[in-house]
Design a protein around this motif. Structure first.
Motif, PDB file in Angstrom:
ATOM      1  N   ASN A  53       0.807  -1.220   0.000  1.00 36.61           N
ATOM      2  CA  ASN A  53       0.000   0.000   0.000  1.00 36.61           C
ATOM      3  C   ASN A  53       0.843   1.274   0.000  1.00 36.61           C
ATOM      4  N   GLY A  54       2.122   1.124  -0.304  1.00 43.75           N
ATOM      5  CA  GLY A  54       2.980   2.303  -0.468  1.00 43.75           C
ATOM      6  C   GLY A  54       3.619   2.804   0.812  1.00 43.75           C
ATOM      7  N   GLY A  55       3.568   2.023   1.875  1.00 41.25           N
ATOM      8  CA  GLY A  55       4.169   2.440   3.149  1.00 41.25           C
ATOM      9  C   GLY A  55       5.690   2.407   3.066  1.00 41.25           C
ATOM     10  N   ALA A  56       6.332   3.398   3.667  1.00 39.59           N
ATOM     11  CA  ALA A  56       7.796   3.463   3.666  1.00 39.59           C
ATOM     12  C   ALA A  56       8.354   3.541   5.082  1.00 39.59           C
ATOM     13  N   ALA A  57       7.501   3.784   6.041  1.00 36.12           N
ATOM     14  CA  ALA A  57       7.944   3.848   7.447  1.00 36.12           C
ATOM     15  C   ALA A  57       6.748   3.532   8.337  1.00 36.12           C
ATOM     16  N   VAL A  58       7.048   2.933   9.462  1.00 36.64           N
ATOM     17  CA  VAL A  58       5.999   2.622  10.444  1.00 36.64           C
ATOM     18  C   VAL A  58       6.435   3.180  11.791  1.00 36.64           C
ATOM     19  N   GLU A  59       5.535   3.872  12.459  1.00 35.13           N
ATOM     20  CA  GLU A  59       5.815   4.385  13.800  1.00 35.13           C
ATOM     21  C   GLU A  59       4.799   3.791  14.760  1.00 35.13           C
ATOM     22  N   LEU A  60       5.309   3.375  15.885  1.00 28.12           N
ATOM     23  CA  LEU A  60       4.465   2.733  16.888  1.00 28.12           C
ATOM     24  C   LEU A  60       4.746   3.433  18.208  1.00 28.12           C
ATOM     25  N   ILE A  61       3.744   4.085  18.764  1.00 27.89           N
ATOM     26  CA  ILE A  61       3.936   4.837  20.006  1.00 27.89           C
ATOM     27  C   ILE A  61       3.179   4.109  21.104  1.00 27.89           C
ATOM     28  N   GLY A  62       3.869   3.675  22.089  1.00 27.85           N
ATOM     29  CA  GLY A  62       3.209   2.968  23.181  1.00 27.85           C
ATOM     30  C   GLY A  62       4.145   2.883  24.350  1.00 27.85           C
ATOM     31  N   HIS A  63       4.720   1.712  24.560  1.00 24.39           N
ATOM     32  CA  HIS A  63       5.687   1.547  25.653  1.00 24.39           C
ATOM     33  C   HIS A  63       6.868   2.499  25.444  1.00 24.39           C
TER      34      HIS A  63
END
Lengths: 130, 158
Positions: A53-63
């Motif tokens: 789907n064209g994603g180039a980066a993933v950010e996950l904010i949690g711990h």
């Protein structure tokens, strides 16, 4: 000058008493609140779907704050955690535009334990109970 | 009676100097508390920092990176070339370990759990996974604003 110093002493004493009383009341109030139940939560991110789907980066904010920058196909991510709140999730394209960004979750969503980010056919983040 | 004589005759609680003192005295503890809060918030940065170079990990046969902490774990599974990873956390009184695994799940580097604490004199740890001449896992530990102590987690590339 004596009058000023007497006033300063009275003011400082009053201020300290008010601060201590506030902390004591807040402490008792916090202790009286029921603890939120800690549950095992999980989040899995399908890297192939992100890439498709064209994603180039993933950010996950949690711990903490996690960022992965995709190379020739995004990696899979999986998080298992004892937590009371879900995470913010961001999938960005090469120019930093949000393809899928979830920053907030409703109370009903917060109750869900198993989260999946996949592509069917577009990117979708869905939650379910165990 | 008017003028200075009248001022001298007023009870202390009717004098401007007294109430000026009260205001200054009341503001002092609140100001000190506010300054302490600012100092605490602006003090330490993240207690955990992890940076991994995907290309070097792929060259060295890495297939998975796991960040394990007291509350759970986060796993990156490489697809083709591993992605670059950056992780920051402001954890307080928590243990962290980084596991670098190959495709069979064997540990290429599984260093000990390191303890971090968040306060101005806290403990922080920084992992770097990469290196231009072969995979290296370097860990820097720091106490408060002191100098970083560098240790290396062994890497097995048998």
């Amino acid at each position: 000058m004596k009058t000023f110093l007497a006033g300063a002493a009275a003011g400082a004493a009053g201020s300290v008493i008010v601060l201590i009383a506030t902390f004591v009341v807040m402490g008792h109030w916090a202790e009286a609140q029921p603890l939120p139940a800690e549950r095992q939560k999980s989040l899995t991110i399908d890297g192939a779907a992100v890439s498709r789907n064209g994603g180039a980066a993933v950010e996950l904010i949690g711990h903490g704050e996690l960022r992965i920058t995709c190379r020739d196909g995004c990696d899979d991510l999986a998080e298992e955690e004892r937590t009371t709140v879900p995470h913010a999730v961001r999938v960005l394209d090469r120019s930093g535009r949000c393809l899928l960004c979830r920053e907030r979750f409703t109370p009903a969503e917060e109750a869900l334990d198993r989260w999946t980010l996949d592509g069917r056919p577009g990117l979708a983040l869905s939650g379910a109970s165990r | 009676m008017t003028g200075p004589e009248a001022k001298e005759g007023r009870p202390f609680y009717r004098r401007i100097a007294f109430w000026g003192g009260v205001a200054a005295g009341a503001a002092a503890p609140v100001g000190a508390l506010y300054a302490l809060m600012i100092l605490t918030n602006n003090g330490p940065g993240p207690t955990v920092t992890i940076a991994a170079e995907g290309a070097e990990m792929t060259r060295s046969g890495v297939a998975r990176v796991r960040i394990v902490h007291d509350g759970g774990a986060l796993t990156q599974t490489c697809k083709g070339t591993c992605d670059d990873l950056e992780f920051r956390a402001w954890s307080d009184k928590e243990g962290y370990a980084v596991q670098v695994l190959d495709a069979e799940g064997r540990c290429l580097s599984c260093g000990p759990r390191r303890f971090v604490a968040y306060d101005p004199m806290g403990l922080s740890a920084r992992w770097r996974i990469g290196g231009a001449d072969g995979l290296k896992v370097t860990v820097e530990e720091r106490i408060g604003g002191g100098p970083a102590r560098t240790v290396s987690d062994p890497v097995s590339l048998d």
